[in-house]
Design a protein around this motif. Structure first.
Motif, PDB file in Angstrom:
ATOM      1  N   ILE A  73      34.091 -33.403  53.181  1.00 54.88           N
ATOM      2  CA  ILE A  73      34.721 -32.635  52.164  1.00 54.88           C
ATOM      3  C   ILE A  73      36.344 -32.570  51.502  1.00 54.88           C
ATOM      4  N   GLY A  74      36.935 -33.590  52.118  1.00 56.60           N
ATOM      5  CA  GLY A  74      38.151 -34.064  51.667  1.00 56.60           C
ATOM      6  C   GLY A  74      39.301 -33.510  52.650  1.00 56.60           C
ATOM      7  N   HIS A  75      39.011 -33.054  53.761  1.00 57.44           N
ATOM      8  CA  HIS A  75      39.776 -32.485  54.877  1.00 57.44           C
ATOM      9  C   HIS A  75      40.985 -31.518  54.153  1.00 57.44           C
ATOM     10  N   LEU A  76      40.498 -30.630  53.465  1.00 56.55           N
ATOM     11  CA  LEU A  76      41.472 -29.574  52.893  1.00 56.55           C
ATOM     12  C   LEU A  76      42.213 -29.049  53.962  1.00 56.55           C
ATOM     13  N   CYS A  77      41.680 -28.718  55.264  1.00 58.70           N
ATOM     14  CA  CYS A  77      42.455 -28.076  56.144  1.00 58.70           C
ATOM     15  C   CYS A  77      43.779 -28.655  56.612  1.00 58.70           C
ATOM     16  N   ALA A  78      43.590 -29.997  56.391  1.00 61.52           N
ATOM     17  CA  ALA A  78      44.939 -31.011  56.636  1.00 61.52           C
ATOM     18  C   ALA A  78      45.793 -31.096  55.718  1.00 61.52           C
ATOM     19  N   THR A  79      45.115 -31.434  54.527  1.00 57.96           N
ATOM     20  CA  THR A  79      45.998 -31.754  53.373  1.00 57.96           C
ATOM     21  C   THR A  79      46.688 -30.363  52.746  1.00 57.96           C
ATOM     22  N   ALA A  80      46.320 -29.389  53.076  1.00 58.17           N
ATOM     23  CA  ALA A  80      46.711 -28.030  52.567  1.00 58.17           C
ATOM     24  C   ALA A  80      47.909 -27.768  53.410  1.00 58.17           C
ATOM     25  N   VAL A  81      48.292 -28.270  54.483  1.00 57.73           N
ATOM     26  CA  VAL A  81      49.365 -28.214  55.490  1.00 57.73           C
ATOM     27  C   VAL A  81      50.653 -29.108  54.848  1.00 57.73           C
ATOM     28  N   SER A  82      51.839 -28.574  54.401  1.00 58.09           N
ATOM     29  CA  SER A  82      52.453 -29.741  53.943  1.00 58.09           C
ATOM     30  C   SER A  82      53.676 -30.118  55.245  1.00 58.09           C
ATOM     31  N   ALA A  83      54.159 -31.202  54.716  1.00 60.17           N
ATOM     32  CA  ALA A  83      55.360 -31.555  55.937  1.00 60.17           C
ATOM     33  C   ALA A  83      56.462 -30.584  55.737  1.00 60.17           C
ATOM     34  N   ASP A  84      56.743 -30.034  54.555  1.00 59.67           N
ATOM     35  CA  ASP A  84      57.701 -29.044  54.373  1.00 59.67           C
ATOM     36  C   ASP A  84      57.612 -28.045  55.419  1.00 59.67           C
ATOM     37  N   ALA A  85      56.498 -27.508  55.370  1.00 58.63           N
ATOM     38  CA  ALA A  85      55.960 -26.149  56.216  1.00 58.63           C
ATOM     39  C   ALA A  85      56.424 -26.500  57.366  1.00 58.63           C
ATOM     40  N   VAL A  86      55.708 -27.544  58.163  1.00 61.44           N
ATOM     41  CA  VAL A  86      55.823 -27.645  59.410  1.00 61.44           C
ATOM     42  C   VAL A  86      57.343 -28.227  59.788  1.00 61.44           C
ATOM     43  N   ALA A  87      58.192 -28.918  58.894  1.00 59.62           N
ATOM     44  CA  ALA A  87      59.482 -28.958  59.392  1.00 59.62           C
ATOM     45  C   ALA A  87      60.343 -27.724  59.271  1.00 59.62           C
ATOM     46  N   ALA A  88      59.761 -26.774  58.255  1.00 57.33           N
ATOM     47  CA  ALA A  88      60.653 -25.628  58.119  1.00 57.33           C
ATOM     48  C   ALA A  88      60.391 -24.695  59.497  1.00 57.33           C
ATOM     49  N   ALA A  89      59.158 -24.715  59.855  1.00 57.78           N
ATOM     50  CA  ALA A  89      58.672 -23.905  61.250  1.00 57.78           C
ATOM     51  C   ALA A  89      59.568 -24.588  62.310  1.00 57.78           C
TER      52      ALA A  89
ATOM     53  N   SER B  10      38.689 -35.056  62.676  1.00 57.40           N
ATOM     54  CA  SER B  10      38.511 -34.064  61.706  1.00 57.40           C
ATOM     55  C   SER B  10      39.625 -32.985  62.121  1.00 57.40           C
ATOM     56  N   ARG B  11      40.073 -33.009  63.335  1.00 56.96           N
ATOM     57  CA  ARG B  11      41.009 -32.180  63.743  1.00 56.96           C
ATOM     58  C   ARG B  11      42.551 -32.580  63.760  1.00 56.96           C
ATOM     59  N   ARG B  12      42.668 -33.905  63.210  1.00 63.02           N
ATOM     60  CA  ARG B  12      43.868 -34.415  63.116  1.00 63.02           C
ATOM     61  C   ARG B  12      44.578 -34.254  61.710  1.00 63.02           C
ATOM     62  N   TRP B  13      45.874 -33.913  61.683  1.00 64.18           N
ATOM     63  CA  TRP B  13      46.987 -33.615  60.582  1.00 64.18           C
ATOM     64  C   TRP B  13      47.284 -35.111  60.268  1.00 64.18           C
ATOM     65  N   ILE B  14      47.617 -35.254  59.117  1.00 64.73           N
ATOM     66  CA  ILE B  14      47.919 -36.543  58.342  1.00 64.73           C
ATOM     67  C   ILE B  14      48.834 -37.328  58.942  1.00 64.73           C
ATOM     68  N   PRO B  15      48.596 -38.556  59.651  1.00 62.77           N
ATOM     69  CA  PRO B  15      49.749 -39.108  60.255  1.00 62.77           C
ATOM     70  C   PRO B  15      51.000 -39.212  59.411  1.00 62.77           C
ATOM     71  N   GLU B  16      50.948 -39.692  58.197  1.00 61.93           N
ATOM     72  CA  GLU B  16      52.185 -39.909  57.367  1.00 61.93           C
ATOM     73  C   GLU B  16      53.209 -38.632  57.277  1.00 61.93           C
ATOM     74  N   ARG B  17      52.429 -37.462  57.416  1.00 58.00           N
ATOM     75  CA  ARG B  17      53.090 -36.243  57.401  1.00 58.00           C
ATOM     76  C   ARG B  17      53.789 -35.791  58.855  1.00 58.00           C
ATOM     77  N   PHE B  18      53.167 -36.406  60.013  1.00 56.23           N
ATOM     78  CA  PHE B  18      53.721 -36.387  61.183  1.00 56.23           C
ATOM     79  C   PHE B  18      55.035 -37.144  61.219  1.00 56.23           C
ATOM     80  N   ALA B  19      54.917 -38.247  60.610  1.00 54.55           N
ATOM     81  CA  ALA B  19      56.024 -39.155  60.538  1.00 54.55           C
ATOM     82  C   ALA B  19      57.135 -38.539  59.843  1.00 54.55           C
ATOM     83  N   GLU B  20      56.935 -37.938  58.845  1.00 57.93           N
ATOM     84  CA  GLU B  20      57.820 -37.254  57.881  1.00 57.93           C
ATOM     85  C   GLU B  20      58.662 -36.294  58.636  1.00 57.93           C
ATOM     86  N   VAL B  21      57.896 -35.569  59.265  1.00 61.07           N
ATOM     87  CA  VAL B  21      58.266 -34.446  60.290  1.00 61.07           C
ATOM     88  C   VAL B  21      59.388 -35.091  61.352  1.00 61.07           C
TER      89      VAL B  21
END
Length: 363
Positions: free
Chosen positions: A333-349, A209-220
């Motif tokens: 309940i859908g892991h909104l804490c992970a899905t709401a953080v985009s790869a674009d936002a992480v890449a920009a940071a 439950s504390r893991r961000w989405i693997p595909e988004r890690f891959a994109e970044v």
């Protein structure tokens, strides 16, 4: 003055304790957050013998932080403490050993005290200190500080030391590294990238439950590779599957070191990286301790409590969900804490941090 330590906030001094027990039976990230408090304790009681009461893995922690901790006494666990399975057969011997040592001071640094204060009272130390939740059991009103849930984890224990008359010695984390750690890193792979030419991407965490989405890690990771940086994937042996999922989703090549480095070698790897991208887990605290810039995705955890104090070098992204902090193994309940953080936002940071700190830990 040296050799004296004030343990009564209202005033007055008592002789510096010669034998101090610290109860904090937690995992790596939690232990790193208490190092500034240990530093203050050692400065205030330089001649004391300090015994850490912790989990079995912390043998290596006590050895690495021998400037502050003299030995580890293994806590066998107990019902109600979720960090490890309770070995009830070993508990009577453990308790007998603690009581035999007749500690001058027992410090409860394990948490709010809801369970741990009652346990600490069984140690039969001459003095006790720590935190308590107002309205719940408080062993000593003069030496127990009210627990504030929203307080930062590093600052709360530094402030506890100050409350007990031990001046702060800074709030920075630290992770001592030696030649053996860098040699172990070199043995982990024949073709390691040169220092400053790579980023570490750490997609694992103890709770799914504390893991961000693997595909988004891959994109970044692909975007960072596109900027000429090599990507090194890290993780424990238990996290091999999630690391493999990231690597499969990447278009650019990456080096998988998951399960191939012990803690010291992993910290050496991070110390020489340009950047770390990870979940809010122990590796984020290692990055802070070795001053390597980082971008942290906080899924489910309390980012106010656990975020690195240096907001210039470390950037935390999190979604404002009402169910935070979460202790579910899997989000129901859908892991909104992970899905709401985009790869674009992480890449920009990541791009901002790299621009601000062009030489990683050296800048």
């Amino acid at each position: 003055m040296q050799g004296q330590i004030s343990l009564a906030p209202a005033g007055g001094s008592l002789p510096a304790p010669r034998k101090i027990a610290i109860f904090r039976a937690l995992q790596l990230g939690d232990m790193l957050c208490v190092v500034p408090a240990l530093r203050a304790l050692r400065a205030a009681a330089p001649r004391a013998h300090v015994t850490l009461i912790g989990m079995p893995w912390a043998t290596s922690f006590a050895k690495r932080y021998s400037a502050y901790v003299d030995e580890l006494l293994v806590f066998p666990g107990h019902p109600g403490f979720p960090e490890q399975a309770a070995n009830l057969g070993a508990f009577p011997h453990f308790l007998s050993e603690v009581q035999r040592r007749r500690f001058d001071l027992a410090l409860q640094l394990h948490g709010s005290g809801g369970l741990s204060n009652a346990l600490l009272s069984l140690f039969n130390a001459e003095r006790q200190a720590g935190h308590y939740v107002p309205g719940q059991y408080c062993p000593d009103a003069d030496r127990f500080r009210p627990w504030q849930e929203e307080e930062h984890e590093v600052l709360r224990f530094v402030r506890l030391m100050e409350f007990l008359g031990m001046p702060a010695q800074g709030t920075q984390l630290e992770f001592p590294l030696g030649d053996a750690d860098f040699r172990a890193l070199q043995r982990s792979h024949a073709d390691l990238p040169a220092p400053g030419t790579y980023v570490c991407v750490h997609p694992g965490a103890r709770l799914p439950s504390r893991r961000w989405i693997p595909e988004r890690f891959a994109e970044v990771a692909d975007r960072l590779a596109g900027q000429g940086l090599r990507v090194v994937l890290t993780g424990s042996p238990d996290e091999a599957a999630v690391v493999a999922a990231v690597q499969r989703s990447m278009r650019m090549p990456s080096l998988d070191l998951s399960g191939k480095t012990e803690l010291g070698a992993l910290a050496a790897l991070i110390a020489s990286a340009r950047l770390v991208v990870s979940n809010d887990t122990g590796i984020s605290h290692v990055a802070a301790a070795v001053a390597t810039p980082s971008v942290i995705v906080s899924c489910g955890s309390d980012s106010v409590r656990w975020a690195p104090l240096d907001h210039d070098r470390h950037h935390v992204l999190s979604a404002p969900v009402a169910c935070r902090p979460c202790m579910h193994l899997e989000c129901p309940i859908g892991h909104l804490c992970a899905t709401a953080v985009s790869a674009d936002a992480v890449a920009a940071a990541a791009a901002r941090i790299l621009a601000q700190h062009p030489t990683g830990a050296l800048s």
